[in-house]
Design a protein around this motif. Sequence first.
Motif, PDB file in Angstrom:
ATOM      1  N   THR A  22       2.373  37.358  14.169  1.00  0.00           N
ATOM      2  CA  THR A  22       1.930  36.087  14.735  1.00  0.00           C
ATOM      3  C   THR A  22       2.966  35.629  15.760  1.00  0.00           C
ATOM      4  OG1 THR A  22       0.844  35.463  12.669  1.00  0.00           O
ATOM      5  CG2 THR A  22       1.272  33.701  14.252  1.00  0.00           C
ATOM      6  N   LEU A  23       2.489  35.350  16.965  1.00  0.00           N
ATOM      7  CA  LEU A  23       3.374  34.919  18.057  1.00  0.00           C
ATOM      8  C   LEU A  23       3.043  33.475  18.410  1.00  0.00           C
ATOM      9  CD1 LEU A  23       5.452  35.521  20.333  1.00  0.00           C
ATOM     10  CD2 LEU A  23       3.496  36.190  21.757  1.00  0.00           C
ATOM     11  N   LYS A  24       4.076  32.689  18.539  1.00  0.00           N
ATOM     12  CA  LYS A  24       3.903  31.306  18.974  1.00  0.00           C
ATOM     13  C   LYS A  24       4.832  31.039  20.146  1.00  0.00           C
ATOM     14  CE  LYS A  24       4.394  26.470  17.588  1.00  0.00           C
ATOM     15  NZ  LYS A  24       4.787  25.511  16.549  1.00  0.00           N
ATOM     16  N   TRP A  25       4.260  30.531  21.250  1.00  0.00           N
ATOM     17  CA  TRP A  25       5.090  30.069  22.347  1.00  0.00           C
ATOM     18  C   TRP A  25       4.990  28.553  22.430  1.00  0.00           C
ATOM     19  CZ3 TRP A  25       2.739  27.244  26.122  1.00  0.00           C
ATOM     20  CH2 TRP A  25       1.372  27.435  26.340  1.00  0.00           C
ATOM     21  N   GLU A  26       6.043  27.957  22.876  1.00  0.00           N
ATOM     22  CA  GLU A  26       6.109  26.499  22.887  1.00  0.00           C
ATOM     23  C   GLU A  26       6.928  26.048  24.090  1.00  0.00           C
ATOM     24  OE1 GLU A  26       6.845  22.988  19.531  1.00  0.00           O
ATOM     25  OE2 GLU A  26       7.332  25.090  19.120  1.00  0.00           O
ATOM     26  N   ARG A  27       6.360  25.092  24.818  1.00  0.00           N
ATOM     27  CA  ARG A  27       7.013  24.572  26.015  1.00  0.00           C
ATOM     28  C   ARG A  27       7.635  23.204  25.710  1.00  0.00           C
ATOM     29  NH1 ARG A  27       5.423  25.820  31.228  1.00  0.00           N
ATOM     30  NH2 ARG A  27       3.372  26.414  30.452  1.00  0.00           N
ATOM     31  N   HIS A  28       8.900  23.044  26.084  1.00  0.00           N
ATOM     32  CA  HIS A  28       9.598  21.770  25.923  1.00  0.00           C
ATOM     33  C   HIS A  28      10.042  21.272  27.297  1.00  0.00           C
ATOM     34  CE1 HIS A  28       9.964  22.142  21.466  1.00  0.00           C
ATOM     35  NE2 HIS A  28       9.882  23.438  21.768  1.00  0.00           N
ATOM     36  N   THR A  29      10.701  20.137  27.318  1.00  0.00           N
ATOM     37  CA  THR A  29      11.094  19.544  28.599  1.00  0.00           C
ATOM     38  C   THR A  29      12.044  20.438  29.371  1.00  0.00           C
ATOM     39  OG1 THR A  29      10.858  17.332  27.636  1.00  0.00           O
ATOM     40  CG2 THR A  29      12.070  17.503  29.705  1.00  0.00           C
ATOM     41  N   GLU A  30      13.045  20.977  28.687  1.00  0.00           N
ATOM     42  CA  GLU A  30      14.071  21.765  29.367  1.00  0.00           C
ATOM     43  C   GLU A  30      14.094  23.226  28.957  1.00  0.00           C
ATOM     44  OE1 GLU A  30      17.914  19.469  30.585  1.00  0.00           O
ATOM     45  OE2 GLU A  30      17.640  19.188  28.440  1.00  0.00           O
ATOM     46  N   PHE A  31      13.367  23.584  27.940  1.00  0.00           N
ATOM     47  CA  PHE A  31      13.441  24.965  27.470  1.00  0.00           C
ATOM     48  C   PHE A  31      12.084  25.432  26.973  1.00  0.00           C
ATOM     49  CE2 PHE A  31      14.439  22.193  23.939  1.00  0.00           C
ATOM     50  CZ  PHE A  31      13.801  22.744  22.854  1.00  0.00           C
ATOM     51  N   PHE A  32      12.019  26.743  26.760  1.00  0.00           N
ATOM     52  CA  PHE A  32      10.782  27.417  26.357  1.00  0.00           C
ATOM     53  C   PHE A  32      11.130  28.332  25.188  1.00  0.00           C
ATOM     54  CE2 PHE A  32       7.772  30.912  26.558  1.00  0.00           C
ATOM     55  CZ  PHE A  32       6.559  30.272  26.781  1.00  0.00           C
ATOM     56  N   THR A  33      10.309  28.315  24.140  1.00  0.00           N
ATOM     57  CA  THR A  33      10.628  29.106  22.950  1.00  0.00           C
ATOM     58  C   THR A  33       9.522  30.112  22.647  1.00  0.00           C
ATOM     59  OG1 THR A  33       9.613  27.497  21.430  1.00  0.00           O
ATOM     60  CG2 THR A  33      11.952  27.211  21.953  1.00  0.00           C
ATOM     61  N   LEU A  34       9.956  31.241  22.095  1.00  0.00           N
ATOM     62  CA  LEU A  34       9.058  32.261  21.552  1.00  0.00           C
ATOM     63  C   LEU A  34       9.441  32.497  20.097  1.00  0.00           C
ATOM     64  CD1 LEU A  34       8.861  35.001  24.344  1.00  0.00           C
ATOM     65  CD2 LEU A  34       7.039  33.440  23.642  1.00  0.00           C
ATOM     66  N   THR A  35       8.454  32.429  19.210  1.00  0.00           N
ATOM     67  CA  THR A  35       8.682  32.675  17.783  1.00  0.00           C
ATOM     68  C   THR A  35       7.704  33.755  17.336  1.00  0.00           C
ATOM     69  OG1 THR A  35       9.295  30.351  17.485  1.00  0.00           O
ATOM     70  CG2 THR A  35       8.815  31.630  15.503  1.00  0.00           C
ATOM     71  N   LEU A  36       8.236  34.807  16.737  1.00  0.00           N
ATOM     72  CA  LEU A  36       7.400  35.929  16.302  1.00  0.00           C
ATOM     73  C   LEU A  36       7.595  36.146  14.809  1.00  0.00           C
ATOM     74  CD1 LEU A  36       5.439  38.166  17.199  1.00  0.00           C
ATOM     75  CD2 LEU A  36       7.436  39.653  17.523  1.00  0.00           C
ATOM     76  N   LEU A  37       6.497  36.063  14.064  1.00  0.00           N
ATOM     77  CA  LEU A  37       6.516  36.309  12.631  1.00  0.00           C
ATOM     78  C   LEU A  37       6.120  37.762  12.379  1.00  0.00           C
ATOM     79  CD1 LEU A  37       6.549  35.362   9.631  1.00  0.00           C
ATOM     80  CD2 LEU A  37       4.127  34.805   9.921  1.00  0.00           C
ATOM     81  N   VAL A  38       6.995  38.485  11.660  1.00  0.00           N
ATOM     82  CA  VAL A  38       6.744  39.888  11.349  1.00  0.00           C
ATOM     83  C   VAL A  38       6.862  40.067   9.831  1.00  0.00           C
ATOM     84  CG1 VAL A  38       7.460  42.273  11.726  1.00  0.00           C
ATOM     85  CG2 VAL A  38       7.730  40.571  13.573  1.00  0.00           C
ATOM     86  N   PRO A  39       5.784  40.454   9.154  1.00  0.00           N
ATOM     87  CA  PRO A  39       5.902  40.703   7.705  1.00  0.00           C
ATOM     88  C   PRO A  39       6.917  41.807   7.432  1.00  0.00           C
ATOM     89  CG  PRO A  39       3.598  40.577   8.384  1.00  0.00           C
ATOM     90  CD  PRO A  39       4.403  40.630   9.633  1.00  0.00           C
ATOM     91  N   ARG A  40       7.699  41.619   6.373  1.00  0.00           N
ATOM     92  CA  ARG A  40       8.715  42.603   6.057  1.00  0.00           C
ATOM     93  C   ARG A  40       8.146  43.634   5.085  1.00  0.00           C
ATOM     94  NH1 ARG A  40      14.170  42.071   2.346  1.00  0.00           N
ATOM     95  NH2 ARG A  40      15.116  44.040   3.025  1.00  0.00           N
ATOM     96  N   PRO A  41       8.191  44.905   5.450  1.00  0.00           N
ATOM     97  CA  PRO A  41       7.697  45.935   4.524  1.00  0.00           C
ATOM     98  C   PRO A  41       8.638  46.107   3.333  1.00  0.00           C
ATOM     99  CG  PRO A  41       8.673  46.943   6.458  1.00  0.00           C
ATOM    100  CD  PRO A  41       8.657  45.467   6.719  1.00  0.00           C
ATOM    101  N   ALA A  42       8.117  46.673   2.268  1.00  0.00           N
ATOM    102  CA  ALA A  42       8.953  46.913   1.086  1.00  0.00           C
ATOM    103  C   ALA A  42      10.122  47.822   1.459  1.00  0.00           C
ATOM    104  CB  ALA A  42       8.117  47.552  -0.023  1.00  0.00           C
ATOM    105  N   ARG A  43      11.318  47.417   1.014  1.00  0.00           N
ATOM    106  CA  ARG A  43      12.543  48.165   1.297  1.00  0.00           C
ATOM    107  C   ARG A  43      12.795  48.308   2.792  1.00  0.00           C
ATOM    108  NH1 ARG A  43      12.313  53.150  -3.142  1.00  0.00           N
ATOM    109  NH2 ARG A  43      12.152  51.808  -5.009  1.00  0.00           N
ATOM    110  N   GLY A  44      12.301  47.354   3.532  1.00  0.00           N
ATOM    111  CA  GLY A  44      12.537  47.397   4.974  1.00  0.00           C
ATOM    112  C   GLY A  44      13.945  46.920   5.311  1.00  0.00           C
ATOM    113  N   GLU A  45      14.301  47.074   6.576  1.00  0.00           N
ATOM    114  CA  GLU A  45      15.632  46.689   7.032  1.00  0.00           C
ATOM    115  C   GLU A  45      15.788  45.181   6.926  1.00  0.00           C
ATOM    116  OE1 GLU A  45      18.443  47.297  11.039  1.00  0.00           O
ATOM    117  OE2 GLU A  45      16.393  48.091  10.933  1.00  0.00           O
TER     118      GLU A  45
END
Length: 410
Positions: free
Chosen positions: A68-91
């Motif tokens: 799931t990717l979320k982008w968000e615009r603010h007054t002075e900055f821009f953010t990207l947030t990416l949700l990645v499910p963690r696999p079993a015994r993943g890094e």
Amino acid sequence: MHPQRARLHNELHARPSIYFEEPAHLHHYAFLDADGIAADILHRVAEVTGRTPDIEAAQEILELGDQTLKWERHTEFFTLTLLVPRPARGESWPPPPPLLAEVAAQHSRALISASLILVEAETSWEGDPEAYGLRDPAGSSVGDDDATVWSDFRLTAAGVNRLLLVNRGLNAFRLGRMTRRLLEIETYRMMASLALPLAKEMSLELRDHELELGELSERNTESDAANAKPLLAAISSLSARLERSGARSRQRFNATEAYARIVYTRIDELRESRVGDSPRLGTFILRRFRPTVHFCAAIHQRQKSLAESVARLNDLLRTRAQVEIEEQNSEILQSLNERTSSQLKIQKAVEGLSIIVISYYLFSLFKLGLQSLDALGMPIVPAVAAVILAPLGLGIIGVLAWRIWRVKQH
């Protein structure tokens, strides 16, 4: 219905969080929005997702398969947030997915904050934050003891700050809100700290300006009217430099104050409690962040006070110059009054002499006339001549005096 009613009402839903279940990784990147960086990132997002983003929107949540990717615009900055499910015994701390890695590499100079949150369930975590590579971490029990958050606040080689969240009782909604608060604390803390280099630079400038102001104040107390003009020019130059400096820093310092209030609010919303002997996250952050904010506020106030002092000195010098000008004008007016008085006395003397001369010539004419009549055989008794000619002469002299008075009145 008011044309803005729907838009204003929907502000309640303007910035929703990503709701998810553990275990998962949450990558969060914040970029200063300058030189069209936000537009470039959205264009790249559109290429990857195959969807044209809503440019007018403040944020958007996109589903990319199991991510799931979320982008968000603010007054002075821009953010990207990416949700990645963690696999079993993943890094535990994986590198960012290709999209984020590409965007971060392309706009590395604008990257102001990068965070990675590892969300684990209480039943599956390893029981010790140091097992996840965190050294001397700060930790807090948050959300009324429904989760525990750990971080050592040390950047990785890639410049990423790592946080470990162990979930005990947060549902998907509360878990999304909690991670959002943690990411906002980091992002707004970095945005507030942007003023620190500027504040340090201005501290040196203000010291020089204060020394110059002290010197100008001494010159003001010792100078005379002849030196007022160069002193006023020096004060005006200092005032102009302070105004230019204030225009450069005012917006940055005001933004720091606003961002700091958000950080304080988000830390309060964590509802922290201590975990063992570790310092709480909020305590660890505020121990250095609060002095930074106070230092920036002090420099801002120092600059405003200095500008006000220069303005007062400028007003004082102008007032003194104005008083000296008024004294000079008073002396000039006094001189003019004395000169006018002398001229008036001279004029009165001339008027008196004029009447005497006119009277002398008038009576001389009368005398010649009487002598002429006597030579023609028409003698006139002196007493009769005096009775006739005296009133006539006095009348002519009175008319002349009245005419002179009328001219003076006009």
